[in-house]
Design an enzyme around this catalytic site. Structure first.
Site, PDB file in Angstrom:
ATOM      1  N   GLY A 136       0.813  -1.223   0.000  1.00 55.56           N
ATOM      2  CA  GLY A 136       0.000   0.000   0.000  1.00 55.56           C
ATOM      3  C   GLY A 136       0.836   1.258   0.000  1.00 55.56           C
ATOM      4  O   GLY A 136       0.450   2.289  -0.546  1.00 55.56           O
ATOM      5  N   ASP A 153      -6.875  -0.302   6.728  1.00 49.27           N
ATOM      6  CA  ASP A 153      -7.245  -1.427   7.585  1.00 49.27           C
ATOM      7  C   ASP A 153      -6.010  -2.325   7.722  1.00 49.27           C
ATOM      8  O   ASP A 153      -5.909  -3.400   7.135  1.00 49.27           O
ATOM      9  CB  ASP A 153      -8.409  -2.180   6.914  1.00 49.27           C
ATOM     10  CG  ASP A 153      -8.929  -3.315   7.767  1.00 49.27           C
ATOM     11  OD1 ASP A 153      -9.861  -4.011   7.284  1.00 49.27           O
ATOM     12  OD2 ASP A 153      -8.399  -3.530   8.867  1.00 49.27           O
ATOM     13  N   THR A 155      -2.466  -4.119   9.644  1.00 49.26           N
ATOM     14  CA  THR A 155      -1.968  -4.799  10.846  1.00 49.26           C
ATOM     15  C   THR A 155      -1.257  -3.749  11.700  1.00 49.26           C
ATOM     16  O   THR A 155      -1.229  -2.573  11.340  1.00 49.26           O
ATOM     17  CB  THR A 155      -0.947  -5.893  10.438  1.00 49.26           C
ATOM     18  OG1 THR A 155      -0.094  -5.351   9.410  1.00 49.26           O
ATOM     19  CG2 THR A 155      -1.627  -7.140   9.920  1.00 49.26           C
TER      20      THR A 155
HETATM   21  N1  SAM Z   1      -8.367  -5.707  11.781  1.00 48.13           N
HETATM   22  C1  SAM Z   1      -6.978  -6.150  11.790  1.00 48.13           C
HETATM   23  C2  SAM Z   1      -6.193  -5.389  12.832  1.00 48.13           C
HETATM   24  O1  SAM Z   1      -6.691  -4.379  13.339  1.00 48.13           O
HETATM   25  O2  SAM Z   1      -5.057  -5.807  13.087  1.00 48.13           O
HETATM   26  C3  SAM Z   1      -6.331  -5.962  10.436  1.00 48.13           C
HETATM   27  C4  SAM Z   1      -7.145  -6.520   9.306  1.00 48.13           C
HETATM   28  S1  SAM Z   1      -6.340  -7.074   7.880  1.00 48.13           S
HETATM   29  C5  SAM Z   1      -6.092  -8.755   8.224  1.00 48.13           C
HETATM   30  C6  SAM Z   1      -4.717  -6.369   7.906  1.00 48.13           C
HETATM   31  C7  SAM Z   1      -4.074  -6.590   6.556  1.00 48.13           C
HETATM   32  O3  SAM Z   1      -3.076  -5.607   6.278  1.00 48.13           O
HETATM   33  C8  SAM Z   1      -3.372  -7.950   6.399  1.00 48.13           C
HETATM   34  O4  SAM Z   1      -4.082  -8.747   5.471  1.00 48.13           O
HETATM   35  C9  SAM Z   1      -1.962  -7.594   5.913  1.00 48.13           C
HETATM   36  O5  SAM Z   1      -1.458  -8.520   4.948  1.00 48.13           O
HETATM   37  C10 SAM Z   1      -2.202  -6.224   5.322  1.00 48.13           C
HETATM   38  N2  SAM Z   1      -0.982  -5.400   5.177  1.00 48.13           N
HETATM   39  C11 SAM Z   1       0.032  -5.257   6.060  1.00 48.13           C
HETATM   40  N3  SAM Z   1       0.975  -4.420   5.574  1.00 48.13           N
HETATM   41  C12 SAM Z   1       0.520  -4.011   4.349  1.00 48.13           C
HETATM   42  C13 SAM Z   1       1.042  -3.139   3.351  1.00 48.13           C
HETATM   43  N4  SAM Z   1       2.226  -2.511   3.517  1.00 48.13           N
HETATM   44  N5  SAM Z   1       0.311  -2.939   2.226  1.00 48.13           N
HETATM   45  C14 SAM Z   1      -0.895  -3.566   2.043  1.00 48.13           C
HETATM   46  N6  SAM Z   1      -1.439  -4.415   2.953  1.00 48.13           N
HETATM   47  C15 SAM Z   1      -0.730  -4.630   4.087  1.00 48.13           C
END
Ligand code: SAM
Length: 277
Positions: A136, A153, A155
């Site tokens: 992202g 949204d 991690t």
């Molecule tokens: N509700 C959860 C929480 O508060 O921790 C998070 C939901 S979702 C599972 C978080 C997502 O962010 C994950 O699928 C992860 O792979 C994604 N993610 C982490 N770093 C990212 C990045 N740099 N770009 C895009 N997605 C990313």
């Protein structure tokens, strides 16, 4: 059998599990799906609770219906992260939204949820949704598109998520938001030291970039301490002064957490949180 998450070095969160359904070491993180006695199915990334069938509605309703009730003209939405699809599911309930782009770094999360954690994935095949499997941080840097709403949204700011809490990332979000643009981010928590530091760092950066930068709260029992925060940043709209009612209910949808009083009250923060911010 128990799933254990260390909320701090001195406090563990444990869930009695029925079955360890799926496990995968993806190129970005360790992904696991469990079935449990009290939370239903849940999935974790790097051993951290991401979402479970019992309370995922709280996080996803608060993340999406709060901004969607402020600006009824939201047409183009960008979701950064959100691999389980829960944010997209809530967004697809708004028929006036024209495009939803989800930029998720790890395709394995989407595929695993589509197979083993279906509750949050029902909006992913909506014709307005485009999935991009990339970082992202890079996406917001290079995209030429303009968005009315950006949902981060993510991690926690460790591993792949770290870049989504940087000044560079927030500056690019501000750049690609329309004049009425709203940015919502997963804003950690005021309770334990680790999340509190991240909360303060994120808020300092966001409020140095956006004219309006507020924080709102919800009770998410399965996240560290249960006291969880969201960031609301905007170029124009104030989250409570410009609130005219819960739009999702006018569309005929029921919600299990979000409502008119909660929308306003969630922005009323305890003194110790306001001081930290
Ligand atoms: N509700 C959860 C929480 O508060 O921790 C998070 C939901 S979702 C599972 C978080 C997502 O962010 C994950 O699928 C992860 O792979 C994604 N993610 C982490 N770093 C990212 C990045 N740099 N770009 C895009 N997605 C990313």
């Amino acid at each position: 059998m128990w799933f254990t998450e260390a909320w701090t070095p001195n406090i563990n969160f444990q869930v009695r599990i029925k079955e360890h359904i799926y496990s995968e070491k993806t190129p970005f993180q360790q992904l696991d799906v469990y079935d449990s006695y009290e939370l239903g199915r849940f999935f974790t990334l790097d051993g951290i609770m991401m979402a479970n069938e019992k309370d995922e509605f709280i996080y996803h309703e608060m993340m999406i219906h709060t901004p969607m009730s402020i600006n009824p003209q939201i047409k183009n939405v960008l979701v950064i992260g959100g691999g389980d699809g829960g944010s997209v599911r809530e967004l697809t309930k708004y028929s006036h939204i024209e495009t939803i782009e989800m930029v998720e770094i790890d395709e394995a999360v989407v595929r695993a949820c589509q197979k083993h954690f279906k509750i949050t994935t029902t909006g992913l095949d909506d014709s307005r949704v485009t999935l991009h499997f990339e970082d992202g941080l890079n996406y917001v840097k290079k995209t030429k598109k303009v968005y009315d709403l950006i949902i981060v949204d993510s991690t926690d700011p460790i591993g792949p998520g770290e870049g989504l809490f940087t000044q560079d990332f927030y500056l690019n979000c501000e750049r690609i938001l329309s004049d009425n643009g709203i940015l919502i981010n997963q804003h950690e928590s005021p309770y334990f030291e680790k999340e509190k530091m991240e909360m303060k760092r994120a808020h300092q950066k966001i409020k140095s970039i956006f004219k309006i930068a507020s924080v709102y709260q919800a009770f998410i029992p399965t996240y560290p301490s249960g006291h969880w925060l969201f960031g609301f940043a905007s170029k124009r709209y104030h989250p409570t002064r410009d609130f005219k009612g819960t739009y999702i209910h006018q569309l005929g949808y029921k919600t299990k957490y979000y409502n008119e009083e909660i929308h306003v009250a969630s922005f009323a923060l305890p003194n110790y949180v306001k001081e930290e911010l």
